[in-house]
Design a protein around this motif. Structure first.
Motif, PDB file in Angstrom:
ATOM      1  N   ILE A  85       1.061  -6.304   6.681  1.00  0.00           N
ATOM      2  CA  ILE A  85       1.503  -5.918   5.346  1.00  0.00           C
ATOM      3  C   ILE A  85       2.969  -5.508   5.428  1.00  0.00           C
ATOM      4  CG2 ILE A  85       1.184  -4.342   3.404  1.00  0.00           C
ATOM      5  CD1 ILE A  85      -1.196  -6.162   3.778  1.00  0.00           C
ATOM      6  N   ASP A  86       3.792  -6.020   4.521  1.00  0.00           N
ATOM      7  CA  ASP A  86       5.223  -5.683   4.528  1.00  0.00           C
ATOM      8  C   ASP A  86       5.515  -4.415   3.737  1.00  0.00           C
ATOM      9  OD1 ASP A  86       5.904  -7.971   6.037  1.00  0.00           O
ATOM     10  OD2 ASP A  86       5.842  -9.199   4.227  1.00  0.00           O
ATOM     11  N   VAL A  87       4.999  -4.331   2.524  1.00  0.00           N
ATOM     12  CA  VAL A  87       5.235  -3.179   1.661  1.00  0.00           C
ATOM     13  C   VAL A  87       3.961  -2.854   0.896  1.00  0.00           C
ATOM     14  CG1 VAL A  87       7.735  -3.429   1.357  1.00  0.00           C
ATOM     15  CG2 VAL A  87       6.160  -4.715  -0.115  1.00  0.00           C
ATOM     16  N   ALA A  88       3.873  -1.602   0.430  1.00  0.00           N
ATOM     17  CA  ALA A  88       2.701  -1.181  -0.324  1.00  0.00           C
ATOM     18  C   ALA A  88       3.100  -0.094  -1.307  1.00  0.00           C
ATOM     19  CB  ALA A  88       1.620  -0.661   0.623  1.00  0.00           C
ATOM     20  N   LEU A  89       2.343   0.013  -2.381  1.00  0.00           N
ATOM     21  CA  LEU A  89       2.517   1.107  -3.331  1.00  0.00           C
ATOM     22  C   LEU A  89       1.450   2.154  -3.056  1.00  0.00           C
ATOM     23  CD1 LEU A  89       4.297  -0.994  -4.775  1.00  0.00           C
ATOM     24  CD2 LEU A  89       3.356  -0.200  -6.951  1.00  0.00           C
ATOM     25  N   GLY A  90       1.852   3.425  -3.096  1.00  0.00           N
ATOM     26  CA  GLY A  90       0.889   4.487  -2.839  1.00  0.00           C
ATOM     27  C   GLY A  90       1.456   5.840  -3.197  1.00  0.00           C
ATOM     28  N   PRO A  91       0.621   6.883  -3.175  1.00  0.00           N
ATOM     29  CA  PRO A  91       1.085   8.241  -3.480  1.00  0.00           C
ATOM     30  C   PRO A  91       2.100   8.728  -2.449  1.00  0.00           C
ATOM     31  CG  PRO A  91      -1.317   8.091  -3.585  1.00  0.00           C
ATOM     32  CD  PRO A  91      -0.841   6.829  -2.952  1.00  0.00           C
ATOM     33  N   THR A  92       3.085   9.482  -2.897  1.00  0.00           N
ATOM     34  CA  THR A  92       4.137   9.956  -1.993  1.00  0.00           C
ATOM     35  C   THR A  92       3.592  10.873  -0.902  1.00  0.00           C
ATOM     36  OG1 THR A  92       4.614  11.814  -3.481  1.00  0.00           O
ATOM     37  CG2 THR A  92       5.927   9.814  -3.771  1.00  0.00           C
ATOM     38  N   MET A  93       2.402  11.430  -1.100  1.00  0.00           N
ATOM     39  CA  MET A  93       1.827  12.348  -0.122  1.00  0.00           C
ATOM     40  C   MET A  93       1.286  11.638   1.112  1.00  0.00           C
ATOM     41  SD  MET A  93       1.448  13.231  -3.393  1.00  0.00           S
ATOM     42  CE  MET A  93      -0.207  13.114  -4.012  1.00  0.00           C
ATOM     43  N   VAL A  94       1.205  10.306   1.084  1.00  0.00           N
ATOM     44  CA  VAL A  94       0.707   9.549   2.236  1.00  0.00           C
ATOM     45  C   VAL A  94       1.668   9.709   3.402  1.00  0.00           C
ATOM     46  CG1 VAL A  94       0.241   7.238   3.122  1.00  0.00           C
ATOM     47  CG2 VAL A  94      -0.555   7.885   0.844  1.00  0.00           C
ATOM     48  N   ARG A  95       1.142   9.964   4.570  1.00  0.00           N
ATOM     49  CA  ARG A  95       1.949  10.111   5.776  1.00  0.00           C
ATOM     50  C   ARG A  95       1.358   9.258   6.891  1.00  0.00           C
ATOM     51  NH1 ARG A  95       4.598  11.891   2.456  1.00  0.00           N
ATOM     52  NH2 ARG A  95       5.723  13.882   2.306  1.00  0.00           N
ATOM     53  N   GLY A  96       2.204   8.851   7.833  1.00  0.00           N
ATOM     54  CA  GLY A  96       1.726   8.067   8.965  1.00  0.00           C
ATOM     55  C   GLY A  96       2.871   7.785   9.925  1.00  0.00           C
TER      56      GLY A  96
END
Length: 332
Positions: A148-159
């Motif tokens: 996966i190149d890019v994704a939309l998600g909540p800003t709270m996602v961390r990794g």
């Protein structure tokens, strides 16, 4: 047998220069080395390969059959390395044929993908876009693994290695079928407590949006009566349009669904949840010109207002723009 991992590969650079220049002295000048350093490098490689490599012939030198066989191989390897290390050509979106992969939830496929795809076709006409589900991205660790190149998600996602760029604020609303009894009543918590709800679990119990929604419900002291749980917002919208259960879905998605399904948006104390959204990518693609262009394209596309389509507008007529105010119940 020669172990390449334990061999100083610079020795082959020296051999290449000696063979192409036909002289130890000229090879040294080309490489910025003394004649002694070149001779020492040849001596080490002779020992490694158990072959003289070059022998004297008159005032010059002559390669052995082993050296003659090695020369084209070394030449191709050095050319390939030079090409790989060369500064890449500027990215040309008009001629690029690269494939890009974007991960979206099903509501984003409806609310956001059309704008992204229009911009993609306009700016990257020869490239291709593949859309994967957020569920698959999470299950396969797609951003980290490179699928996966890019994704939309909540800003709270961390990794580990994840980078993000803020996009917009997602707001939640409740939707019910048109003619639902709740439309005629004030949608207070006491009224909502009597209703059944459709629960959406996009990535199971661990989704960031789900945890935020549960925290919001605890803050207002409300426990919804769950009649059905589904993995997609579209399924929740369809179920709400054909029964008396209430669905909580993103507002931008809801506004599109009210044009396609017999749904009404109901404002309530539960509609105050806001979820900051961002564009995510992995640091491995951070400096890549093509990926940077793609990220800018998505950011710009989602910053543009979505086209509003009125169900009542006839061909050849202009739909009236929606007002900023309005009743507590929103209809198309």
């Amino acid at each position: 047998m020669l172990n390449v991992s334990k061999t100083n590969l610079n020795l082959f650079v020296v051999l290449h220069s000696v063979l192409t220049e036909g002289s130890v002295t000229r090879a040294g000048k080309k490489l910025g080395l003394s004649q002694t350093a070149v001779s020492n490098a040849l001596a080490r490689l002779r020992s490694e390969l158990d072959d003289p490599l070059v022998v004297r012939r008159g005032r010059g030198i002559a390669p052995t059959p082993r050296a003659e066989a090695l020369l084209p191989v070394i030449h191709r390897a050095l050319d390939a390395l030079d090409s790989a290390l060369a500064r890449p050509a500027p990215f040309d979106p008009a001629s690029s044929v690269r494939a890009f992969t974007l991960a979206l939830t099903d509501d984003q496929e409806i609310a956001d993908l059309p704008r992204i795809f229009r911009a993609f076709q306009r700016e990257l006409p020869l490239s291709s876009l593949r859309v994967e589900t957020t569920e698959r991205m999470v299950a396969t660790d797609g951003l980290t693994r490179g699928t996966i190149d890019v994704a939309l998600g909540p800003t709270m996602v961390r990794g580990p290695g994840l980078k993000q760029r803020p996009l917009f604020i997602e707001r939640g609303v409740l939707v019910v079928r048109r003619g639902h009894p709740i439309i005629k009543r004030r949608a207070a918590l006491s009224v909502l407590a009597e209703q059944c709800f459709i629960d959406v679990r996009v990535v199971g119990d661990e989704g960031v949006g789900r945890r935020l929604a549960e925290r919001r419900l605890r803050e207002v002291g409300f426990t919804p009566k769950i009649a059905c749980s589904v993995p997609h917002f579209f399924a929740a919208a369809v179920l709400a349009s054909e029964g008396d259960a209430i669905a909580a879905i993103p507002r931008r998605f809801a506004e599109r669904m009210t044009k396609l399904l017999p749904l009404a948006i109901v404002e309530s104390p539960l509609s105050a949840m806001e979820l900051p959204m961002a564009l995510f990518w992995h640091e491995r693609t951070d400096a890549d010109p093509a990926h940077r262009y793609m990220r800018d394209l998505i950011t710009t596309a989602l910053g543009e207002p979505a086209p509003r389509v009125s169900k009542r507008a006839r061909p050849g007529t202009r739909a009236r723009p929606a007002g900023r105010g309005g009743p507590r119940v929103s209809r198309p």
